[in-house]
Design an enzyme around this catalytic site. Structure first.
Site, PDB file in Angstrom:
ATOM      1  N   LYS A   1       6.584  38.824  -3.193  1.00  0.00           N
ATOM      2  CA  LYS A   1       4.945  38.943  -3.797  1.00  0.00           C
ATOM      3  C   LYS A   1       4.278  40.224  -3.183  1.00  0.00           C
ATOM      4  O   LYS A   1       4.973  41.183  -2.488  1.00  0.00           O
ATOM      5  CB  LYS A   1       4.354  37.745  -3.109  1.00  0.00           C
ATOM      6  CG  LYS A   1       4.921  36.477  -3.529  1.00  0.00           C
ATOM      7  CD  LYS A   1       4.433  35.210  -2.870  1.00  0.00           C
ATOM      8  CE  LYS A   1       3.115  34.938  -3.159  1.00  0.00           C
ATOM      9  NZ  LYS A   1       3.018  34.335  -4.402  1.00  0.00           N
TER      10      LYS A   1
ATOM     11  N   ARG B 111       0.629  -1.240  -0.041  1.00  0.00           N
ATOM     12  CA  ARG B 111      -0.072  -0.128   0.023  1.00  0.00           C
ATOM     13  C   ARG B 111       0.849   1.326   0.083  1.00  0.00           C
ATOM     14  O   ARG B 111       0.742   2.147  -0.724  1.00  0.00           O
ATOM     15  CB  ARG B 111      -1.070   0.046   1.481  1.00  0.00           C
ATOM     16  CG  ARG B 111      -1.927   1.359   1.137  1.00  0.00           C
ATOM     17  CD  ARG B 111      -2.873   0.774   0.282  1.00  0.00           C
ATOM     18  NE  ARG B 111      -2.686   1.528  -1.033  1.00  0.00           N
ATOM     19  CZ  ARG B 111      -3.087   0.837  -2.288  1.00  0.00           C
ATOM     20  NH1 ARG B 111      -3.751  -0.187  -2.345  1.00  0.00           N
ATOM     21  NH2 ARG B 111      -2.826   1.629  -3.548  1.00  0.00           N
TER      22      ARG B 111
ATOM     23  N   LYS C 158       3.302  24.473  -4.286  1.00  0.00           N
ATOM     24  CA  LYS C 158       1.603  23.693  -3.862  1.00  0.00           C
ATOM     25  C   LYS C 158       1.896  22.238  -4.104  1.00  0.00           C
ATOM     26  O   LYS C 158       1.323  21.589  -4.737  1.00  0.00           O
ATOM     27  CB  LYS C 158       0.688  24.589  -4.821  1.00  0.00           C
ATOM     28  CG  LYS C 158       0.643  26.076  -4.754  1.00  0.00           C
ATOM     29  CD  LYS C 158      -0.573  26.497  -5.673  1.00  0.00           C
ATOM     30  CE  LYS C 158      -0.605  27.989  -5.527  1.00  0.00           C
ATOM     31  NZ  LYS C 158      -1.554  28.466  -6.502  1.00  0.00           N
TER      32      LYS C 158
ATOM     33  N   ASP D 199       1.804  37.994 -12.840  1.00  0.00           N
ATOM     34  CA  ASP D 199       0.820  37.416 -12.197  1.00  0.00           C
ATOM     35  C   ASP D 199      -0.568  37.493 -12.587  1.00  0.00           C
ATOM     36  O   ASP D 199      -0.900  38.351 -12.501  1.00  0.00           O
ATOM     37  CB  ASP D 199       1.200  37.552 -10.586  1.00  0.00           C
ATOM     38  CG  ASP D 199       0.089  36.852  -9.810  1.00  0.00           C
ATOM     39  OD1 ASP D 199       0.091  35.633  -9.810  1.00  0.00           O
ATOM     40  OD2 ASP D 199      -0.346  37.581  -8.728  1.00  0.00           O
TER      41      ASP D 199
ATOM     42  N   GLU E 158       6.994  39.422  -8.095  1.00  0.00           N
ATOM     43  CA  GLU E 158       5.627  39.311  -8.685  1.00  0.00           C
ATOM     44  C   GLU E 158       5.053  40.531  -8.954  1.00  0.00           C
ATOM     45  O   GLU E 158       4.992  41.529  -8.355  1.00  0.00           O
ATOM     46  CB  GLU E 158       4.793  38.516  -7.744  1.00  0.00           C
ATOM     47  CG  GLU E 158       3.580  38.243  -8.106  1.00  0.00           C
ATOM     48  CD  GLU E 158       2.592  37.661  -6.833  1.00  0.00           C
ATOM     49  OE1 GLU E 158       1.934  38.356  -6.156  1.00  0.00           O
ATOM     50  OE2 GLU E 158       2.759  36.305  -6.697  1.00  0.00           O
TER      51      GLU E 158
END
Length: 294
Positions: free
Chosen positions: A164, A97, A132, A215, A194
């Site tokens: 960012k 598994r 992510k 972006d 960004e």
């Protein structure tokens, strides 16, 4: 993949599942009972994770051997045998598994990445991933992106600077944010900014950013605004880009297109472990013969 880290993480994953031992397999099969099994693809795709199979079974028993039939990055077909496993029955069943979960996940990411690279169809623009990823599986998932023909963005917060919108607002603008970072940053680490407007792009260029990200911009905006960026600055498009959009974004001339979906939205590739001579193994053999005949 880093083999030392691979073994360490596999130990943790196996211990999570095994606990004090596999009660079922331990009671059904004596230590000396051996078995043979085959890792078989149930759907077509791109394979990734052979080291997971080899090192996983090696950790479970020194008497387990794995014979690979494909390599990472190979395009595979339904019913194709990917590897042969021999060893103590209890060890082979106990590891099934955990090993399948990882290999299916990795192969699903490789398959989706391959689809993205194919849809982009560019010799200059590259597909890359993002942060992510599934917590604990970043090394596996980013490796799988490579197997599918993609490239890796930064691995974490530690190996690249990405300024960012929240950083920009808090620091008082792009110029000030880049200045503060450069004051302490070593020369081996790149700075990415960004951007969402043409004014921000011009400011990032003046601040001497190494990478400028468009972006959530349209292909038309990117194509027009890219003219204001010198060739020595790397460009990246990101944000809400789908497989259907890739061709349009590729025509903008950006160096990279980053896709979070490669890791957060990939569907695991269906792969099974069939005991040699068992019902599933015989059925797979029959289906394989039908496919080859047709």
């Amino acid at each position: 993949m880093n083999k030392l880290k691979l073994k360490k993480q596999l130990q943790e994953f196996l211990l999570e599942d095994l606990g004090e031992g596999d009660v079922t397999s331990g009671l059904l099969f004596p230590e000396e009972e051996m078995t043979e099994a085959r890792l078989v693809a149930k759907k077509p795709g791109v394979f990734s994770g052979m080291d997971v199979v080899i090192e996983g079974y090696r950790l479970l028993s020194e008497n387990c051997t794995v014979l690979p039939k494909v390599k990472d990055g190979d395009v595979i077909s339904a019913c194709q045998v990917l590897a042969e496993v021999k060893g103590p029955a209890a060890a082979v069943y106990s590891g099934e598994r955990v090993i399948l979960n990882l290999v299916q996940r990795m192969s699903g990411i490789s398959t989706l990445t391959h689809k993205a690279v194919t849809a982009l169809d560019s010799s200059t623009t590259k597909i890359c991933d993002t942060r992510k990823t599934t917590p604990g599986l970043r090394m596996f998932e980013k490796y799988a992106v490579q197997c599918g023909g993609g490239y890796n963005h930064r691995f974490g917060l530690y190996d690249g600077v990405m300024i960012k919108d929240n950083h920009i607002e808090r620091a008082g603008g792009i110029t000030e944010a880049v200045r503060k970072v450069k004051k302490h940053l070593g020369h081996m680490v790149k700075i990415e900014v960004e951007t969402e407007t043409l004014d921000q792009i011009k400011e990032a260029v003046s601040a001497k950013a190494d990478v400028i990200m468009f972006d959530n911009r349209t292909p038309e905006e990117i194509k027009n605004w890219k003219a204001f960026i010198p060739d020595h600055i790397i460009t990246e498009a990101s944000g809400g880009i789908t497989l259907e959009d890739l061709s349009s974004f590729g025509k903008t001339g950006v160096d990279f297109i980053s896709l979070g979906m490669l890791t957060h939205s990939a569907t695991s590739l269906d792969i099974s472990l069939n005991i040699r001579g068992g019902v599933k193994d015989e059925l797979t053999g029959s289906l394989q013969a039908e496919i080859q005949h047709s």
